[in-house]
Design a protein around this motif. Structure first.
Motif, PDB file in Angstrom:
ATOM      1  N   ARG A  23      77.145  46.085   0.590  1.00 36.03           N
ATOM      2  CA  ARG A  23      75.693  46.061   0.780  1.00 36.03           C
ATOM      3  C   ARG A  23      75.232  44.766   1.441  1.00 36.03           C
ATOM      4  N   ASP A  28      76.982  50.226   7.413  1.00 34.19           N
ATOM      5  CA  ASP A  28      76.654  51.516   6.814  1.00 34.19           C
ATOM      6  C   ASP A  28      76.544  51.342   5.296  1.00 34.19           C
ATOM      7  N   MET A  30      75.890  53.327   2.984  1.00 37.65           N
ATOM      8  CA  MET A  30      76.342  54.467   2.191  1.00 37.65           C
ATOM      9  C   MET A  30      77.838  54.409   1.900  1.00 37.65           C
ATOM     10  N   GLU A  33      78.879  53.289  -1.701  1.00 38.28           N
ATOM     11  CA  GLU A  33      78.539  54.317  -2.690  1.00 38.28           C
ATOM     12  C   GLU A  33      79.533  55.475  -2.611  1.00 38.28           C
ATOM     13  N   ARG A  34      79.906  55.877  -1.415  1.00 36.19           N
ATOM     14  CA  ARG A  34      80.883  56.956  -1.253  1.00 36.19           C
ATOM     15  C   ARG A  34      82.236  56.563  -1.832  1.00 36.19           C
TER      16      ARG A  34
END
Length: 113
Positions: A23, A28, A30, A33-34
């Protein structure tokens, strides 16, 4: 005097560490989290051993490693490979559903409003 046992990190702690780095630096947001969700699915299925015990030695295109490092947000080769393997071993179930349904909802689908 006995030395204290070093603290072993769980997959969740490592995934959270990767997420925190991602982060801050990832293009990206995301991705982290993926990765965390993939590791959680693998852990819940009992497919993780709980430690980093397997050693790999591979030759990989430097451009591929650099691109993955940028997306994941770390230069640590172990975190890069672990994240990539987690995403490969436990793909997002929504993507699987979307690809297997031909991008269409069933005829009897009703939107619950």
């Amino acid at each position: 005097m006995a030395r204290p046992e070093p603290k072993r990190h769980t997959e969740v702690e490592r995934a959270r560490a990767v997420r925190g780095q991602s982060r801050r630096r990832s293009l990206d947001p995301m991705v982290a989290e993926r990765v965390e969700q993939a590791l959680a699915r693998l852990r819940d299925d009992g497919r993780l051993a709980g430690e980093r015990g397997r050693r790999l030695s591979v030759r990989v295109d430097p451009g591929l490693v650099a691109a993955a490092a940028e997306r994941i947000g770390t230069e640590n080769p172990t975190d890069i490979i672990e994240s990539a393997l987690a995403l490969l071993a436990s793909p997002d179930p929504f993507v699987h559903w979307l690809l297997t349904t031909g991008d269409r909802l069933p005829e009897d689908f009703e939107l619950a409003i």
